[in-house]
Write a protein that holds these residues in place. Sequence first.
Motif, PDB file in Angstrom:
ATOM      1  N   PHE A  43       0.971  -1.274  -0.040  1.00 31.92           N
ATOM      2  CA  PHE A  43      -0.065  -0.149  -0.113  1.00 31.92           C
ATOM      3  C   PHE A  43       0.714   1.216   0.025  1.00 31.92           C
ATOM      4  O   PHE A  43       2.029   1.184   0.539  1.00 31.92           O
ATOM      5  CB  PHE A  43      -0.912  -0.170   1.173  1.00 31.92           C
ATOM      6  CG  PHE A  43      -2.066  -1.128   1.243  1.00 31.92           C
ATOM      7  CD1 PHE A  43      -2.741  -1.379  -0.036  1.00 31.92           C
ATOM      8  CD2 PHE A  43      -1.913  -1.940   2.320  1.00 31.92           C
ATOM      9  CE1 PHE A  43      -3.684  -2.287   0.063  1.00 31.92           C
ATOM     10  CE2 PHE A  43      -2.937  -2.857   2.241  1.00 31.92           C
ATOM     11  CZ  PHE A  43      -4.077  -3.260   1.059  1.00 31.92           C
ATOM     12  N   ASN A  47      -3.386   3.707  -3.200  1.00 30.22           N
ATOM     13  CA  ASN A  47      -4.497   2.744  -3.020  1.00 30.22           C
ATOM     14  C   ASN A  47      -4.741   2.331  -1.501  1.00 30.22           C
ATOM     15  O   ASN A  47      -5.429   1.307  -1.269  1.00 30.22           O
ATOM     16  CB  ASN A  47      -3.771   1.408  -3.554  1.00 30.22           C
ATOM     17  CG  ASN A  47      -2.539   0.632  -3.103  1.00 30.22           C
ATOM     18  OD1 ASN A  47      -1.898   1.293  -2.356  1.00 30.22           O
ATOM     19  ND2 ASN A  47      -2.203  -0.690  -3.344  1.00 30.22           N
ATOM     20  N   VAL A  48      -3.950   3.022  -0.520  1.00 34.76           N
ATOM     21  CA  VAL A  48      -4.264   2.768   0.843  1.00 34.76           C
ATOM     22  C   VAL A  48      -5.703   2.932   1.379  1.00 34.76           C
ATOM     23  O   VAL A  48      -6.565   2.153   2.118  1.00 34.76           O
ATOM     24  CB  VAL A  48      -3.425   3.429   1.758  1.00 34.76           C
ATOM     25  CG1 VAL A  48      -3.497   4.962   1.644  1.00 34.76           C
ATOM     26  CG2 VAL A  48      -3.497   2.701   3.374  1.00 34.76           C
ATOM     27  N   GLY A  52      -6.980  -0.468   0.070  1.00 36.98           N
ATOM     28  CA  GLY A  52      -6.548  -0.952   1.111  1.00 36.98           C
ATOM     29  C   GLY A  52      -7.754  -1.214   2.257  1.00 36.98           C
ATOM     30  O   GLY A  52      -8.021  -2.089   2.885  1.00 36.98           O
ATOM     31  N   GLN A  53      -8.595  -0.002   2.073  1.00 34.33           N
ATOM     32  CA  GLN A  53      -9.670   0.005   2.944  1.00 34.33           C
ATOM     33  C   GLN A  53     -10.543  -1.077   2.706  1.00 34.33           C
ATOM     34  O   GLN A  53     -11.214  -1.798   3.576  1.00 34.33           O
ATOM     35  CB  GLN A  53     -10.309   1.370   2.769  1.00 34.33           C
ATOM     36  CG  GLN A  53     -11.652   1.796   3.840  1.00 34.33           C
ATOM     37  CD  GLN A  53     -12.642   1.129   3.525  1.00 34.33           C
ATOM     38  OE1 GLN A  53     -12.918   0.852   2.427  1.00 34.33           O
ATOM     39  NE2 GLN A  53     -13.747   0.850   4.586  1.00 34.33           N
ATOM     40  N   TYR A  73      -5.465 -11.374   2.410  1.00 39.16           N
ATOM     41  CA  TYR A  73      -4.702 -10.549   1.907  1.00 39.16           C
ATOM     42  C   TYR A  73      -3.173 -10.673   2.394  1.00 39.16           C
ATOM     43  O   TYR A  73      -3.008 -11.165   3.426  1.00 39.16           O
ATOM     44  CB  TYR A  73      -4.817  -9.072   2.475  1.00 39.16           C
ATOM     45  CG  TYR A  73      -3.742  -8.026   2.267  1.00 39.16           C
ATOM     46  CD1 TYR A  73      -3.442  -7.521   0.987  1.00 39.16           C
ATOM     47  CD2 TYR A  73      -2.815  -7.781   3.475  1.00 39.16           C
ATOM     48  CE1 TYR A  73      -2.538  -6.667   0.895  1.00 39.16           C
ATOM     49  CE2 TYR A  73      -2.022  -6.716   3.407  1.00 39.16           C
ATOM     50  CZ  TYR A  73      -1.540  -6.158   2.031  1.00 39.16           C
ATOM     51  OH  TYR A  73      -0.614  -5.167   1.695  1.00 39.16           O
ATOM     52  N   SER A 104       0.433   0.746  -5.384  1.00 39.60           N
ATOM     53  CA  SER A 104       0.305   2.226  -5.428  1.00 39.60           C
ATOM     54  C   SER A 104       0.765   2.713  -6.636  1.00 39.60           C
ATOM     55  O   SER A 104       1.571   2.054  -7.276  1.00 39.60           O
ATOM     56  CB  SER A 104       1.069   2.868  -4.365  1.00 39.60           C
ATOM     57  OG  SER A 104       0.614   4.228  -4.362  1.00 39.60           O
TER      58      SER A 104
END
Length: 649
Positions: A43, A47-48, A52-53, A73, A104
């Motif tokens: 991440f 993309n976090v 990611g969320q 994951y 990312s």
Amino acid sequence: MTAGSDPTVRLTVAQATVRFLRAQYVQRERVRTRFIAGCFGIFGHGNVAGLGQALLQDEIDDIDAGRTPQLPYILGRNEQAMVHSAVAYARMRDRLQTWAVTASVGPGATNMVTGAALATINRLPVLLLPADTFATRVSAPVLQELERPDSGDVTVNDAFRPVSRFFDRVARPEQLPAALLGAMRVLTDPVETGAVTIAMPQDVQTEAFDWPTTLFEPRTWRVGRPAPDADVVADAARLIAAAASPLVVAGGGVIYSGAQDALAAFSSHTGIPVGHTQAGVGALAHDHPGWVGGIGATGTTAANALAADADVVIGIGTRYSDFTTASRTAFARPDVRFVSLNVARLDAVKQSSLAVVADARAGIEALHTALTGHRVDPVYADRIATLRSRWNALVDNAIHPQHRGVTVGDGRSAMTQSQVIGVVNQAIDPRDVVVCAAGSMPGDLHKLWRPRDAKGYHVEYGYSCMGYEIAGGVGVALACPDRDVVVLVGDGSYLMMATEIVTAVQEGLPLIIVVVQNHGFASIGALSESVGSQRFGTRYRRRSDSGRLDGPVLPVDLAANAASLGAHVVHAADTDALAAALRVAKTAEGPTVIHVETDPLIGSPDSRSWWDVPVAQTSSLSSTQAARVAYDAAKRAQRTYLRPTDTDA
């Protein structure tokens, strides 16, 4: 995106992507499998907050409901390596299951491009979800954005286009369903599959939308077995039946189709020998009387002698790379004909073949039926047996533990690489898996390995990517937790990507990693010498007073490095120690690294074959001049294979 009165659910684009992937299945015959096994990721700011969320929320929802996470994951250490792990997993699962990979925007995304190329070249499915810069461009230029004076819509992710089988960019939520369905169409198609890339702008990932719930209902993608045309099978059977010295070249398509038993029965019935490509090792077991080993530039003398005299070559599931055809010198008869059985017409028509476009198992079974009662002449059968016996004797001599190699730096004795391969082959169980990718090791494995199981040999040679080995081993171990996995990696590849040892520690994967230290690039060193370049730039040495890299060996301690990454490390100085270390490593709970020294100047038995690497036409070096003379002589044997394909010619 409401359709009439269809119910909807409000999710972000990233959450919708995760929910969709959970619900995708593949079915071949009666076996149905969830297609996306999980998601590898690293991440960053791109993309976090989106993927990611979404992955976090999905994991927590499963755990709160008392379920094991359905889309687990795994945190990787290198973006390219994560793709390699996903691809290795897909290969072990016969392309019926893979992983998604997210990174990312910027260097994280572009680090995956090499992995994408490897997947596409090897026809293996992997779903790449790189973050992208803002679709709105409201903050442009943002961190890691590519600015071009001639285009406003190009980002670094456009680098994925030429190496992906499918590429899309989701600039609006409404575009997501078409992108995801298009991705699944390609990923699950044995002909079209490869890397699939969906670039996801970081702002769009977090945007909420009302999705029709039907988008998230379970969807099954069926992988069929296309049957061959009956008339084409009849033509192929007539051609094969009229042949005096036919030969099968088995590629990876045999294994992906699950056609090993069909091939064994076909060879037993007809007496036609089977040589294999790198991807086809295991298509026929070593103890089958039709097995003649690897074919081409890194093949056996048995397979290559039969190839030189073959009047009909039956390619099954192979794309006929230059290593397989020895740069189009392997099949030497002027009147040689080709029959190519392949699910992809692109490969079936190569070598001006009579193209049998079909699933490998379905095609082999059809040919077997059409050749009922046919068998090769006893004289040819005797020749096959003699060539097999001679080659096996050469291998026995090469892997014999009596030879202790030469003395290396501190007075220790080095094994040969052939001995290392022999010990590993004998020490592991038949269903265990050997993993390799680049350098001199794959060529030696192709010659020396004695396959006992269709999935016991995992060498990435379509792209021959240095650094694949340990990352690939992670994917193999995840795909086959009931098999021990032995990674053979040279010092060159190890130094490029040892990072996934940490991932193996994290996941508790008992990888056995044999690090072969020969202080340089053994494969390219030998190639350099053969083209007259005197192993220039291929040895790990200090720079000397002369200004050249010809000083003492570099004081690099790969064993200490592996230990620092969390692996248990063992030094093996000879074949007995290596065999003992392998036995102990098979009982370990985490990764074990076995460090061995080998002599890079003692090669494996000669394949009596050729690979086209051009030599400088003019040079002041006598070594290059001599190499050019040899190259020109070998070049004269190259063929175009442009004869007619009709069986009456």
